[in-house]
Design an enzyme around this catalytic site. Structure first.
Site, PDB file in Angstrom:
ATOM      1  N   THR A  40      81.960  35.426 -74.363  1.00 19.71           N
ATOM      2  CA  THR A  40      81.634  34.842 -73.586  1.00 19.71           C
ATOM      3  C   THR A  40      80.862  35.852 -72.267  1.00 19.71           C
ATOM      4  O   THR A  40      79.936  35.147 -71.692  1.00 19.71           O
ATOM      5  CB  THR A  40      82.494  34.457 -72.682  1.00 19.71           C
ATOM      6  OG1 THR A  40      83.918  34.457 -72.761  1.00 19.71           O
ATOM      7  CG2 THR A  40      82.607  32.834 -73.971  1.00 19.71           C
ATOM      8  N   HIS A  45      88.588  41.194 -69.131  1.00 21.02           N
ATOM      9  CA  HIS A  45      89.060  40.669 -67.719  1.00 21.02           C
ATOM     10  C   HIS A  45      90.753  41.248 -67.997  1.00 21.02           C
ATOM     11  O   HIS A  45      90.882  41.519 -69.524  1.00 21.02           O
ATOM     12  CB  HIS A  45      88.703  39.803 -67.052  1.00 21.02           C
ATOM     13  CG  HIS A  45      88.882  38.627 -67.561  1.00 21.02           C
ATOM     14  ND1 HIS A  45      90.260  38.042 -68.014  1.00 21.02           N
ATOM     15  CD2 HIS A  45      88.013  37.723 -68.585  1.00 21.02           C
ATOM     16  CE1 HIS A  45      90.531  37.339 -68.913  1.00 21.02           C
ATOM     17  NE2 HIS A  45      88.749  36.670 -69.001  1.00 21.02           N
ATOM     18  N   HIS A  48      91.856  39.256 -71.189  1.00 22.33           N
ATOM     19  CA  HIS A  48      92.427  40.025 -72.741  1.00 22.33           C
ATOM     20  C   HIS A  48      93.829  41.068 -72.636  1.00 22.33           C
ATOM     21  O   HIS A  48      93.619  41.264 -73.929  1.00 22.33           O
ATOM     22  CB  HIS A  48      91.459  40.210 -72.629  1.00 22.33           C
ATOM     23  CG  HIS A  48      90.450  39.380 -72.283  1.00 22.33           C
ATOM     24  ND1 HIS A  48      88.994  39.212 -71.526  1.00 22.33           N
ATOM     25  CD2 HIS A  48      89.808  38.808 -73.465  1.00 22.33           C
ATOM     26  CE1 HIS A  48      88.089  39.060 -71.482  1.00 22.33           C
ATOM     27  NE2 HIS A  48      88.454  38.458 -73.067  1.00 22.33           N
ATOM     28  N   LYS A  82      89.073  23.579 -72.226  1.00 23.57           N
ATOM     29  CA  LYS A  82      87.356  23.119 -71.411  1.00 23.57           C
ATOM     30  C   LYS A  82      87.850  22.057 -71.069  1.00 23.57           C
ATOM     31  O   LYS A  82      87.331  21.726 -72.064  1.00 23.57           O
ATOM     32  CB  LYS A  82      86.092  24.211 -72.505  1.00 23.57           C
ATOM     33  CG  LYS A  82      86.217  25.570 -72.879  1.00 23.57           C
ATOM     34  CD  LYS A  82      86.275  26.508 -71.600  1.00 23.57           C
ATOM     35  CE  LYS A  82      86.210  28.078 -71.490  1.00 23.57           C
ATOM     36  NZ  LYS A  82      87.257  28.158 -72.643  1.00 23.57           N
ATOM     37  N   ARG A  86      80.725  24.504 -73.273  1.00 21.13           N
ATOM     38  CA  ARG A  86      80.505  25.245 -72.032  1.00 21.13           C
ATOM     39  C   ARG A  86      79.109  25.568 -72.465  1.00 21.13           C
ATOM     40  O   ARG A  86      78.551  25.358 -73.550  1.00 21.13           O
ATOM     41  CB  ARG A  86      81.320  26.107 -73.367  1.00 21.13           C
ATOM     42  CG  ARG A  86      80.408  27.835 -72.352  1.00 21.13           C
ATOM     43  CD  ARG A  86      81.091  28.924 -73.649  1.00 21.13           C
ATOM     44  NE  ARG A  86      82.176  29.336 -73.753  1.00 21.13           N
ATOM     45  CZ  ARG A  86      83.160  29.530 -73.228  1.00 21.13           C
ATOM     46  NH1 ARG A  86      82.702  30.356 -71.637  1.00 21.13           N
ATOM     47  NH2 ARG A  86      84.464  29.885 -73.518  1.00 21.13           N
ATOM     48  N   GLN A 167      86.712  30.185 -86.769  1.00 19.44           N
ATOM     49  CA  GLN A 167      87.760  30.552 -86.830  1.00 19.44           C
ATOM     50  C   GLN A 167      89.145  30.757 -87.738  1.00 19.44           C
ATOM     51  O   GLN A 167      89.611  31.662 -88.070  1.00 19.44           O
ATOM     52  CB  GLN A 167      88.772  29.819 -85.752  1.00 19.44           C
ATOM     53  CG  GLN A 167      90.134  30.569 -84.990  1.00 19.44           C
ATOM     54  CD  GLN A 167      89.955  31.226 -83.693  1.00 19.44           C
ATOM     55  OE1 GLN A 167      89.535  30.972 -82.833  1.00 19.44           O
ATOM     56  NE2 GLN A 167      92.115  31.529 -83.660  1.00 19.44           N
ATOM     57  N   ASP A 188      96.547  28.553 -75.883  1.00 20.67           N
ATOM     58  CA  ASP A 188      95.797  27.260 -76.328  1.00 20.67           C
ATOM     59  C   ASP A 188      95.126  27.797 -77.197  1.00 20.67           C
ATOM     60  O   ASP A 188      94.451  26.869 -77.646  1.00 20.67           O
ATOM     61  CB  ASP A 188      95.222  27.507 -74.755  1.00 20.67           C
ATOM     62  CG  ASP A 188      94.283  29.120 -74.844  1.00 20.67           C
ATOM     63  OD1 ASP A 188      94.581  30.057 -75.240  1.00 20.67           O
ATOM     64  OD2 ASP A 188      92.915  28.750 -74.091  1.00 20.67           O
ATOM     65  N   LYS A 225      98.662  30.669 -61.937  1.00 13.09           N
ATOM     66  CA  LYS A 225      98.393  31.208 -62.904  1.00 13.09           C
ATOM     67  C   LYS A 225      98.023  33.049 -62.524  1.00 13.09           C
ATOM     68  O   LYS A 225      97.524  33.354 -61.206  1.00 13.09           O
ATOM     69  CB  LYS A 225      96.924  30.849 -63.859  1.00 13.09           C
ATOM     70  CG  LYS A 225      96.348  31.650 -64.869  1.00 13.09           C
ATOM     71  CD  LYS A 225      95.625  30.576 -65.249  1.00 13.09           C
ATOM     72  CE  LYS A 225      94.835  31.139 -66.418  1.00 13.09           C
ATOM     73  NZ  LYS A 225      93.786  30.999 -67.013  1.00 13.09           N
ATOM     74  N   LYS A 228      93.579  36.426 -61.516  1.00 13.77           N
ATOM     75  CA  LYS A 228      92.765  35.678 -60.555  1.00 13.77           C
ATOM     76  C   LYS A 228      93.078  36.474 -59.369  1.00 13.77           C
ATOM     77  O   LYS A 228      94.483  36.749 -58.068  1.00 13.77           O
ATOM     78  CB  LYS A 228      92.739  34.662 -60.284  1.00 13.77           C
ATOM     79  CG  LYS A 228      91.631  33.889 -61.666  1.00 13.77           C
ATOM     80  CD  LYS A 228      91.272  33.782 -61.950  1.00 13.77           C
ATOM     81  CE  LYS A 228      90.396  33.366 -63.334  1.00 13.77           C
ATOM     82  NZ  LYS A 228      89.109  33.558 -64.000  1.00 13.77           N
ATOM     83  N   THR A 229      92.225  37.298 -58.526  1.00 15.61           N
ATOM     84  CA  THR A 229      92.208  37.336 -56.684  1.00 15.61           C
ATOM     85  C   THR A 229      90.784  36.051 -56.245  1.00 15.61           C
ATOM     86  O   THR A 229      90.427  35.861 -56.806  1.00 15.61           O
ATOM     87  CB  THR A 229      91.787  38.123 -56.745  1.00 15.61           C
ATOM     88  OG1 THR A 229      90.183  38.899 -57.416  1.00 15.61           O
ATOM     89  CG2 THR A 229      92.176  40.299 -57.688  1.00 15.61           C
TER      90      THR A 229
END
Length: 414
Positions: A40, A45, A48, A82, A86, A167, A188, A225, A228-229
């Site tokens: 994607t 990041h 992963h 989601k 997407r 998948q 998820d 979560k 993230k920043t």
């Protein structure tokens, strides 16, 4: 320690399809296992890292990990988590991301086998797909999967609806071709993982020894979560998140979170982590646990030299001796600070502060200078008539301005 016991101690197990069966299997022999990643974007990041570092733990225990890059699945979109469809990527974009992610993953996880699910799906015709695979999926079962049911209210396209079939085909193909027996994924992904188990059992027989294991969503102590920043995701690509910024992200973790993160993101032993836990309690001001976490993860992702550079930048910024940095280190250290471009002509100090938006008015700029609040390339300047020649510092490319104790600005010389 059995690898399943180790994962449990580190808090890396959310769900398992057959805990005892998997425990027995990994005790008996070395197995092959995999985790997938859809293209994607063109960089991983830190979200992963957790599943792939879990695969690395299996590798250190003698097992053989595979990474599946989703050249096929990534072209249609995973509905999991989601709220809406997407946006569809072009195949050129998908292929670009596949190449970038493959190169990145190979550098970090050099002992994994990398495969692309496009290789075994692109030649399957629509009739073969429906007859050979679609026939083995029950729509009612698919609708009951959380990944699908959560989207029914707002709607889901047939394209994303079929994602779990593709998948599942990955697991079946890897099982047939490479005897892969375990799929690892995020929490998820449980519905997709169990769909893969169902497909293998229908296609190969109920006695096929295949397993699924998910990793829990990582939350901070305050329930938010992790990962993230204020600036967004923390990337593994050094061009998106510099090794210094990466190091600082881990170094700045809260005392309440750091031991949990050491368990999950490092390969330190229980004894080593227990000692660091004691240090958090007895000498939290030394931040030894945070320093160790930052060192271990930065070295794992970016290597020893990048870690040394990140540590040097950290020390220099703490001491204020900016002139000790190289031009390249300045670019890395101040990657995210406010910056403006200026010409290479000499410039009055007051005018420089205005040009780089350090101050909004000349009056304020003069006050800051006279009060000793301004440092240029580490040197405190108090004379408002000072002329700054951009060519005198950092190969004529940058001027580093500090206002007060911590507020940095960067002038880029054009």
């Amino acid at each position: 320690m059995n690898i399943i016991d180790e994962l449990s101690w580190r808090g890396l197990i959310n769900q398992q399809s057959d805990e005892e069966g998997l425990r027995k299997l990994v005790d008996e022999k070395a197995i092959s296992l995999y985790c997938g990643m859809d293209p994607t974007g063109d960089s991983m990041h830190i979200g992963h890292l957790l599943p792939f570092m879990t695969l690395e733990r299996f590798a250190k225990a003698g097992h053989h990990p595979y990474i599946v890059i989703g050249g096929a699945t990534g072209s249609i979109g995973d509905p999991s988590g989601k709220k809406a469809e997407r946006p569809m990527q072009t195949m050129d974009q998908v292929n670009h991301n596949v190449e970038a992610l493959s190169n990145q993953a190979n550098k970090i996880f050099s002992n994994f086998t990398m495969v692309n699910n496009y290789d075994w799906t692109h030649q399957i015709g629509i009739l073969d797909f429906l007859r050979d695979y679609g026939k083995l999926f029950n729509v009612n079962t698919m609708l009951n999967k959380e990944i699908i049911s959560s989207r029914l209210e707002v709607g889901i396209s047939f394209t994303e609806f079929t994602y779990q079939i593709l998948q599942s085909l990955d697991f079946l193909t890897l099982y047939r071709q490479h005897n892969v027996q375990l799929q690892v994924g995020g929490g998820d992904q449980w519905g997709n993982l169990t769909a893969g188990l169902d497909l293998i059992h229908k296609a190969e027989g109920q006695d096929a020894k295949v397993y699924a294991l998910t990793i829990p969503l990582l939350l901070k102590a305050d329930g938010t979560k992790f990962g993230k920043t204020a600036g967004g995701a923390v990337w593994l690509d050094p061009k998106k998140t510099s090794p210094y910024e990466f190091y600082q992200f881990w170094f700045n973790q809260d005392d309440k979170d750091v031991i949990n993160l050491l368990k999950k993101f490092t390969f330190l032993s229980k004894e080593e982590i227990d000692k660091l836990a004691d240090a958090v309690k007895t000498a939290p001001e030394k931040r030894l646990a945070q320093k160790t976490l930052a060192e271990e993860v930065t070295k794992f992702v970016h290597g020893e030299e990048a870690l040394k550079t990140a540590e040097k930048i950290t020390e220099v910024l703490f001491s204020g001796e900016i002139q000790e940095l190289t031009t390249e280190e300045v670019a890395e250290a101040f990657h995210g600070v406010p910056s403006e471009e200026i010409s290479s002509d000499p410039i009055n100090l007051v005018d420089l502060l205005i040009a780089v938006n350090v101050d909004k008015s000349k009056r304020q700029a003069r006050e800051d200078i006279q009060n000793g609040a301004i440092r240029i390339n580490g040197e405190r300047l108090t004379d408002t008539t000072t002329e700054i020649d951009p060519k005198d510092s950092f190969d004529g490319k940058y001027i580093v301005i500090r206002r007060g104790k911590k507020k940095y600005f960067l002038a880029k010389i054009n």
